[in-house]
Scaffold this motif. Structure first.
Motif, PDB file in Angstrom:
ATOM      1  N   ASP A   1      -8.255   8.074  -8.873  1.00 19.32           N
ATOM      2  CA  ASP A   1      -7.347   6.534  -9.246  1.00 19.32           C
ATOM      3  C   ASP A   1      -6.272   6.992 -10.240  1.00 19.32           C
ATOM      4  OD1 ASP A   1      -8.906   5.022  -7.506  1.00 19.32           O
ATOM      5  OD2 ASP A   1     -10.205   4.201  -8.840  1.00 19.32           O
ATOM      6  N   LEU A  29      -3.325   9.104  -9.135  1.00 19.94           N
ATOM      7  CA  LEU A  29      -2.363   8.458  -8.206  1.00 19.94           C
ATOM      8  C   LEU A  29      -1.591   7.428  -9.046  1.00 19.94           C
ATOM      9  CD1 LEU A  29      -3.826   9.733  -5.680  1.00 19.94           C
ATOM     10  CD2 LEU A  29      -3.610   7.304  -4.542  1.00 19.94           C
ATOM     11  N   GLU A  40       1.687   1.456  -5.374  1.00 21.03           N
ATOM     12  CA  GLU A  40       0.662   1.395  -4.295  1.00 21.03           C
ATOM     13  C   GLU A  40       0.092  -0.008  -3.827  1.00 21.03           C
ATOM     14  OE1 GLU A  40      -3.154   4.353  -3.415  1.00 21.03           O
ATOM     15  OE2 GLU A  40      -3.447   2.694  -4.852  1.00 21.03           O
ATOM     16  N   ARG A  69      -5.035   1.620   0.148  1.00 19.39           N
ATOM     17  CA  ARG A  69      -5.469   2.977   0.294  1.00 19.39           C
ATOM     18  C   ARG A  69      -6.453   3.267   1.280  1.00 19.39           C
ATOM     19  NH1 ARG A  69      -7.696   5.528  -5.401  1.00 19.39           N
ATOM     20  NH2 ARG A  69      -5.624   4.665  -5.956  1.00 19.39           N
ATOM     21  N   ALA A  98      -9.255   6.744   1.706  1.00 16.08           N
ATOM     22  CA  ALA A  98      -9.405   7.865   1.161  1.00 16.08           C
ATOM     23  C   ALA A  98     -10.767   8.471   1.863  1.00 16.08           C
ATOM     24  CB  ALA A  98      -9.503   7.773  -0.249  1.00 16.08           C
ATOM     25  N   ILE A 154      -5.793  11.377   0.822  1.00 14.11           N
ATOM     26  CA  ILE A 154      -5.711   9.653   0.472  1.00 14.11           C
ATOM     27  C   ILE A 154      -4.451   9.194   1.232  1.00 14.11           C
ATOM     28  CG2 ILE A 154      -5.282   7.892  -1.245  1.00 14.11           C
ATOM     29  CD1 ILE A 154      -6.735   9.586  -3.157  1.00 14.11           C
ATOM     30  N   SER A 205      -2.025   6.426   1.165  1.00 13.26           N
ATOM     31  CA  SER A 205      -1.579   5.522  -0.084  1.00 13.26           C
ATOM     32  C   SER A 205      -0.424   4.923   0.342  1.00 13.26           C
ATOM     33  CB  SER A 205      -1.202   6.179  -1.487  1.00 13.26           C
ATOM     34  OG  SER A 205      -0.835   5.314  -2.220  1.00 13.26           O
ATOM     35  N   TYR A 240       2.876   2.539  -0.171  1.00 14.86           N
ATOM     36  CA  TYR A 240       3.734   2.541  -0.887  1.00 14.86           C
ATOM     37  C   TYR A 240       4.640   1.298  -0.540  1.00 14.86           C
ATOM     38  CZ  TYR A 240       7.078   5.163   1.193  1.00 14.86           C
ATOM     39  OH  TYR A 240       8.351   5.897   2.090  1.00 14.86           O
TER      40      TYR A 240
END
Length: 199
Positions: free
Chosen positions: A58, A61, A128, A131, A133, A142, A144, A146
């Protein structure tokens, strides 16, 4: 170069300078007998990271998105460098003028040199949105999703896509090994499983 193309190459929202570069595939040809294999120099060690930036997936990122986001100004590039393992890569999927797809590969230093001038003159905020993962042992992948904005207060992002982060935990801290991304396009919309959950 367009702001959208440049921003999409910036990660985390990670898009820099894509519009000015031709699409390239990374297919490698077999060397001939007369060719001498090239050996890459050992990558330089990154600056020390802030412990809070690399303490968890966490955290790293969040730091990645945060360090490239902000109003027009010079970014904290040493903080950016500190997140990446030596030899790390940033890879953008691109579509050429003829519609063919390819990838463009950057080192963190390439990203800084291509994106630095843009960030000094343009606001860029990436965050973000959702997510997915998976982790095994000391490696983690991951997806992610965006959203990129020119101003943090903009209601609608000018670009969306997926940053695929590959992370490594060395027993003490987390590292970014690769950020590999593709911007959403009309012919490649984001699947619902990678969108924020409806409230």
């Amino acid at each position: 170069m367009s702001g959208s193309k440049l921003a999409s190459l910036l990660l985390f929202v990670l898009g820099f300078a894509v519009a000015s570069a031709p699409a390239q595939t990374q297919a490698q040809s077999q060397p001939s007998q007369s060719q001498t294999p090239q050996v890459s120099a050992t990558p330089a060690a990154p600056p020390p990271a802030k412990p809070a930036d690399v303490s968890s997936p966490d955290a790293i990122l969040a730091a990645t998105y945060d360090v490239i986001s902000g109003p027009p100004e010079i970014r904290d590039w040493d903080r950016f460098r500190s997140l990446f393992v030596p030899g790390a890569r940033l890879i953008a999927v691109q579509k050429g003028k003829d519609g063919s797809l390819g990838v463009r590969v950057f080192t963190p230093e390439d990203y800084i040199s291509r994106g630095g001038a843009y960030f000094e003159k343009n606001g860029f905020f990436e965050r973000e949105a959702s997510r997915h993962a998976d982790r095994y042992g000391n490696i983690m992948q991951i997806f992610s999703t965006y959203e990129s904005r020119h101003d943090g207060k903009d209601a609608v992002p000018f670009a969306r896509g997926i940053n695929s982060f590959q992370l490594f935990f060395d027993g003490t801290r987390w590292w970014v090994v690769t950020i590999y991304w593709q911007e959403e396009t009309p012919d490649a919309p984001l699947p619902k499983e990678f969108l924020p959950a409806a409230h």
